[in-house]
Design an enzyme around this catalytic site. Structure first.
Site, short mmCIF file in Angstrom:
data_model
loop_
_atom_site.label_atom_id
_atom_site.label_comp_id
_atom_site.label_asym_id
_atom_site.label_seq_id
_atom_site.Cartn_x
_atom_site.Cartn_y
_atom_site.Cartn_z
N ASN A 161 -0.72 0.07 2.51
CA ASN A 161 -1.17 -1.51 2.50
C ASN A 161 -0.10 -2.59 2.37
OD1 ASN A 161 -0.73 -1.54 -0.21
ND2 ASN A 161 -2.85 -1.66 -0.78
N LYS A 187 6.45 -2.35 0.73
CA LYS A 187 6.16 -0.76 0.58
C LYS A 187 6.86 -0.31 1.96
CE LYS A 187 2.03 -0.49 -2.29
NZ LYS A 187 0.63 -0.13 -2.24
N GLU A 246 6.79 -4.67 -14.81
CA GLU A 246 7.39 -4.45 -13.46
C GLU A 246 8.53 -4.82 -13.07
OE1 GLU A 246 2.78 -3.60 -11.93
OE2 GLU A 246 4.01 -5.20 -11.06
N TYR A 279 3.76 4.57 -11.76
CA TYR A 279 2.62 4.69 -11.45
C TYR A 279 1.58 5.57 -12.58
CZ TYR A 279 2.63 2.16 -7.17
OH TYR A 279 3.18 0.98 -6.33
N HIS A 338 2.78 -4.72 -2.88
CA HIS A 338 2.44 -4.45 -4.30
C HIS A 338 2.64 -5.79 -4.93
CE1 HIS A 338 1.90 -2.96 -8.52
NE2 HIS A 338 2.78 -3.78 -8.49
#
Length: 187
Positions: free
Chosen positions: A133, A27, A147, A67, A136
């Site tokens: 975080n 990310k 994905e 998302y 992913h």
């Protein structure tokens, strides 16, 4: 182009079962720090065959589409804005039980929990908040296929499994340092 074999990595090893593909995303919070990005790449390299790698930056619309299943949830807008806030890196990774292994390496989604229960995970070491975080990963075979096709529309997972996976599984690969992926050895 320089090709290297890596001692202690999964590349070059024979696998007994079919390889599984998963999507891994580094990310924007981690990509913003070159030393963290390099550390994450090395950890991936030690544990997976890197089938594809792409550096990219999303527009808000792409983040909203990816998302969409979370639309209406309290974190949705924050997540959409964050994922379109800077560059990220996407990988297609392969190994036996790739999905489970990558999710184990990432650790809990909640960084506070990761730091205390799983401090050696990627999120425990590098995560900042529950949104920022670091990584992913796909959570199932179905989401991995969906994905991967979102991030790599030119990649056909079924064709790869039929045509290239058997040779990757036999360890007939080399790591291409310039492209930062594994390629099949010339035979």
């Amino acid at each position: 182009m320089r090709l290297v074999t890596l001692e202690g990595s999964i590349a070059g090893m024979r696998c007994l079962r079919a390889l599984q593909l998963t999507l891994a995303v580094v990310k924007p919070d981690a990509v913003a720090h070159p030393l963290i990005l390099e550390a994450l790449h090395q950890k991936i390299l030690e544990n997976f065959i890197i089938v594809r790698k792409k550096d990219l930056m999303w527009r808000t619309e792409e983040s909203e589409r990816f998302y969409a299943e979370h639309a209406g949830r309290f974190f949705y807008q924050r997540l959409v804005e964050f994922m379109s806030s800077g560059p990220m890196r996407a990988y297609i990774l392969a190994r036996e039980d790739a999905i489970t292994h990558w999710r184990g390496m990432m650790g809990p989604t909640k960084v506070f929990r990761a730091r205390f229960t799983s401090p050696d995970t990627l999120r425990g070491q590098y995560g900042l908040t529950d949104t920022r975080n670091t990584t992913h990963g796909s959570d199932s075979i179905e989401s991995a296929k969906r994905e991967i096709s979102f991030f790599f529309p030119e990649f056909n997972a079924d064709e790869w499994m039929l045509g290239e996976e058997p040779r990757f599984r036999l360890g007939l690969t080399e790591y291409n340092e310039e492209r930062q992926i594994h390629t099949l050895q010339d035979t």
